[in-house]
Every structure is written in C-alpha cells, then in structure tokens.
Design a protein around this motif. Structure first.
Motif, PDB file in Angstrom:
ATOM      1  N   THR A   1      -2.164   3.805   3.304  1.00 27.96           N
ATOM      2  CA  THR A   1      -1.935   3.368   4.686  1.00 27.96           C
ATOM      3  C   THR A   1      -2.570   4.343   5.666  1.00 27.96           C
ATOM      4  O   THR A   1      -3.213   3.950   6.653  1.00 27.96           O
ATOM      5  N   ARG A   2      -2.389   5.655   5.416  1.00 23.06           N
ATOM      6  CA  ARG A   2      -3.023   6.638   6.284  1.00 23.06           C
ATOM      7  C   ARG A   2      -4.540   6.517   6.233  1.00 23.06           C
ATOM      8  O   ARG A   2      -5.228   6.660   7.248  1.00 23.06           O
TER       9      ARG A   2
ATOM     10  N   ARG B   1       0.841  -1.188   0.000  1.00 22.42           N
ATOM     11  CA  ARG B   1       0.000   0.000   0.000  1.00 22.42           C
ATOM     12  C   ARG B   1       0.876   1.237   0.000  1.00 22.42           C
ATOM     13  O   ARG B   1       1.991   1.247   0.531  1.00 22.42           O
ATOM     14  N   THR B   2       0.336   2.258  -0.630  1.00 21.65           N
ATOM     15  CA  THR B   2       1.056   3.529  -0.619  1.00 21.65           C
ATOM     16  C   THR B   2       0.894   4.193   0.728  1.00 21.65           C
ATOM     17  O   THR B   2       0.090   3.765   1.577  1.00 21.65           O
ATOM     18  N   GLU B   3       1.655   5.252   0.925  1.00 21.27           N
ATOM     19  CA  GLU B   3       1.583   5.952   2.211  1.00 21.27           C
ATOM     20  C   GLU B   3       0.203   6.561   2.414  1.00 21.27           C
ATOM     21  O   GLU B   3      -0.337   6.545   3.539  1.00 21.27           O
ATOM     22  N   ASP B   4      -0.394   7.102   1.339  1.00 24.31           N
ATOM     23  CA  ASP B   4      -1.738   7.681   1.465  1.00 24.31           C
ATOM     24  C   ASP B   4      -2.760   6.605   1.791  1.00 24.31           C
ATOM     25  O   ASP B   4      -3.675   6.821   2.604  1.00 24.31           O
TER      26      ASP B   4
END
Length: 459
Positions: free
Chosen positions: A284-285, A279-282
């Motif tokens: 994940t957030r 997953r990308t950081e966005d």
C-alpha cells in the motif's frame, strides 16, 4: 482622499443628450439637417431682404414717374404757378400734392392726416421718400420741379399693400420651399448614410459568420472604399491575432492532455491493481508512493508547459544532470529491458531545468518505445556548442513522404497503425528545445530505424 469627481450634467443638457439619436446614421442625418436649416435660414433672410428692397425700389420708381407726369401739367413761366387742366386729370390728381414756394396749391380730396406727411416732405425740399402708416402702408416721394423762377414741389403717394402682399407671398413661398428642401435633405442624407454604412453592416455580418464557422477569409480580399479598406486591414490583423491565440490555446490544451496521459495511466493502473486484491502495508505504501510521484509529475508537467506558454522563452534556464533525468524517464515510462543509456562523462549537464529536459526527451523516448522492434539507444555526449542527446530505435522509421510534416502539430504518419497518439509529442519537444535556444532534429540518413538528435546549451 484624492480623485476626480464627476459633476452632474445640467438638466437641460441631460435632456438633450437623451434626445440625441443613438445610431450613427441618425446623428449624421441630424447634423446635416441642422447645417441645412442654418443655411436655409440665412438664404431666406437674405432673399426676402433683397426682394423687399427691390419692391420698394419699384414703388419709388412708379412714384417718380407719376411726379414727372404731374410736373408736365404745371406752368411756372409766369409770375405765379398754375396747374393746367388735361384729359384724364383725375388719374394724375390721385394722391398728388403740389406746392409752390412752400404753399399748398393742390391736394387730393379727403387726404386727411396724409397731407401733414406731404407738408413735411415739401418743407425739407429735394428728392426724398418716406413710408407712413396712415390707414394702411403708404409710400410718399417728393419731386422738385425746376422750371421757371418759382420753386415748385410735387409729392406723390402710393399704397404699399400690394407690394407688402407680394413680399408676404414670397416669404411664405420661401418658407415652404425651405421645409421641402429640409425634408429632402434629411431623407437623402439618411439614404446616403445608409448606403455608405451598408458595407459596415455587411462586414459585421461576415465577421459574425466567420467567427461561427472559423473561416479563413479576410476583409482585405474584398472590394471596399478606401476608409473601409483600412478598417478591413485592421480587422484582419485582429482576426489573425485572435486565431493565433485560439490556435495556441488549442495547442496548449492538446499538449497538456498528451503529456498528462502517461502519469494518469500510471495512477489508474496502480489503483486498479490495488483494488483487485488485498494488499500488504508495504504494498500500500508503495502504491501511494507511485501515485504521489505520478501526481507530482503531472504538476511538474503543468507548471512547465504553462510557464513556457506564458514566457515563450526560457528566461532562467538552470541546469540538469542528464544521466539522472534519463534514468528517471526510463523508470516512469516503463521502457523495455533492451533500452541502453550511454553518457559521455559522469557529470554531463544541460543548460535547462530538469523538468524542461524531461518534457523534451519524454515524447522522443515514448515514440521510440512505441515503434522499436528490439533495441533502443539513448546516447548523451558533449558537442562544440553544448550537449547532444541521441534517441535511436530500430523500428520501421519515418516514411520519406512524411518527413516534412514530422514536426507539424496534429499530424501522424499512419493514424491507423494501432498506436495511440495525437501527433503533438514531437512538436512539443522541438518547441520546448527552441525556447531554451536548443533544437530537435530528425536524421533522415539513419537506417534502419529512427534517430532524433536533441541539441541543448551546456550547463
């Protein structure tokens, strides 16, 4: 430092306390035995006193009879007193003293010290009796003879040993009878108390059995003595309160499980999706945000239900804007796109906290999403006595025979319809609405589909 200091008990009292029976049966038997012992003691003393007095009276009567017989052998017609000789004279002369004008005329042979007692009786004159212990217990009585001019007194003596032996025999017999009576009293008291307490043991065993199998039987339905009937009524009231508490506890547990299932499913789904691929950081957030919102929702659910369970009524209602709450529920429940939310006025407020309103609407909206075929409508509007919210779906509706059990906890119209659920959502929604002086009702005249109406006070 203030406080009550307990003084130690004296050693003797502590010892007696340790010796006291531990059971009610033993204590009652001991009380009965003590009471019977005191009563027997009083009766024994009184009986033996009366018997001793009676035996002494019999001895005095015999002495007076002998004195009267001896008096018939005394001639006082002349100037001097003469003792006439008769047949069986030796029987009359045994332990007999004859005095004339205070002078001893005749005394039994070998009288010894006993003559001094007879002299004292004769000097006093009149009819008197005394008891002397001279070589054994003896009873002496003086009897004046009033024939003629000369004053004559006859003193007779009687050995009291047979009478004392009879008195001792009576005393021993009464003591033996007392022992037998006390033993019978103790045994009969234990037997009677045991029989009287048998219903208590039966009630104890029944209570143990009922608590194990959760029976609905009651003590009041059985035949007991009046005292135990009152005890049974009190125990029935306690059992009812306990079962009510247990039922509320099971209901609260089921409601918590029911309400926490949806946010917990969201957390599990997000974690599964997050673990299946990088997953990308966005992303994940975003996942963290969804999990945090679900966890916060779980905490809110727990707080709401626990507060309601503790208080029973909503003491500080607060207010909630209806439209934001409905939109938040639509997003959290993943409702289909054909959900329509309409509201009468831009700032319609209900007189309950937002979390409370969520818990009332959530089960209704969940059921609507579960059974709707193509369309769900949520409509909020003003009512004369507050705010109303309609939750309508075009599903199969509620079977008429089941309408009466719709709000009963743990009941479902068709448990095998393929949808999960424990039958707790609708009862929870109604209970929470009533705690805020509101109501949740089912409209049986709405067809096709189902219509529930939530009535709440205005904010």
């Amino acid at each position: 430092m203030s406080g009550t200091r307990h003084r130690p008990r004296p050693a003797g009292i502590a010892f007696l306390h340790r010796l006291a029976p531990r059971t009610l049966r033993g204590r009652l038997s001991l009380v009965a035995l003590t009471t019977a012992t005191l009563l027997m003691l009083v009766l024994t003393v009184a009986f033996n006193a009366v018997a001793g007095h009676r035996l002494q009276h019999q001895a005095d009567d015999e002495l007076r009879t002998r004195a009267a017989a001896v008096a018939t052998t005394i001639d006082t017609s002349g100037t001097t007193v003469r003792v006439l000789e008769t047949s069986h004279d030796e029987l009359l002369d045994t332990n007999v003293w004859i005095y004339a004008e205070g002078r001893l005329l005749e005394a039994p042979p070998n009288a010894g010290r006993l003559t001094h007692v007879a002299d004292a009786l004769a000097r006093h004159g009149g009819q008197r009796c005394v008891t002397a212990d001279v070589d054994g217990p003896l009873r002496l009585c003086s009897q004046p003879v009033s024939r003629g001019k000369n004053e004559t007194t006859v003193v007779t003596a009687l050995d009291l040993s047979p009478y004392r032996s009879s008195a001792d025999t009576l005393l021993l017999g009464s003591l033996a009878l007392d022992v037998v009576m006390l033993a019978c009293t103790y045994a009969l008291t234990r037997l009677a108390v045991g029989r009287a307490l048998r219903p208590v043991r039966t009630m104890t065993d029944q209570a143990t059995q009922w608590s194990a199998v959760a029976s609905e039987e009651r003590f009041a339905s059985m035949r007991h003595p009046a005292e135990l009937a009152r005890l049974g009524t009190s125990l029935d009231a306690i059992l009812d309160r306990i079962r009510t508490l247990l039922r509320h506890e099971r209901q609260l547990t089921g409601e918590l499980s029911h309400e926490l299932r949806t946010p917990l499913s969201r957390i599990i789904a997000e974690l599964d999706w997050w673990q299946t691929r990088p997953r990308t950081e966005d992303q994940t957030r975003s996942t963290h945000k969804v999990i945090a919102e679900a966890a916060e929702s779980m905490r809110t659910i727990c707080d709401t239900l626990l507060d309601d369970a503790r208080g029973g009524t909503l003491t500080a209602p607060g207010t909630a804007e209806v439209l934001p709450t409905l939109q938040l529920l639509a997003e959290a429940l993943d409702t289909p796109g054909h959900l329509t939310v309409t509201i009468d006025g831009p700032h319609l407020e209900a007189g309950v906290p937002p979390a409370h309103l969520e818990r009332i609407i959530s089960p209704l909206l969940t059921n609507a999403c579960r059974y709707a075929r193509s369309n769900i409508v949520v409509r909020a509007y003003h009512a004369p006595d507050g705010v109303c919210i309609d939750v309508i779906d075009d599903g199969p509706g509620v079977p008429p025979p089941f309408a009466g059990q719709l709000f009963a906890p743990g009941h479902r119209a068709d448990p095998g319809d393929g949808h999960g659920g424990a039958g707790l959502g609708l009862p929870l929604a109604r209970r929470l609405a009533r705690s805020a002086d509101g109501e949740v009702t089912y409209d049986p005249g709405h067809t096709p589909g189902t219509r529930f109406v939530v009535s709440l006070p205005a904010g």
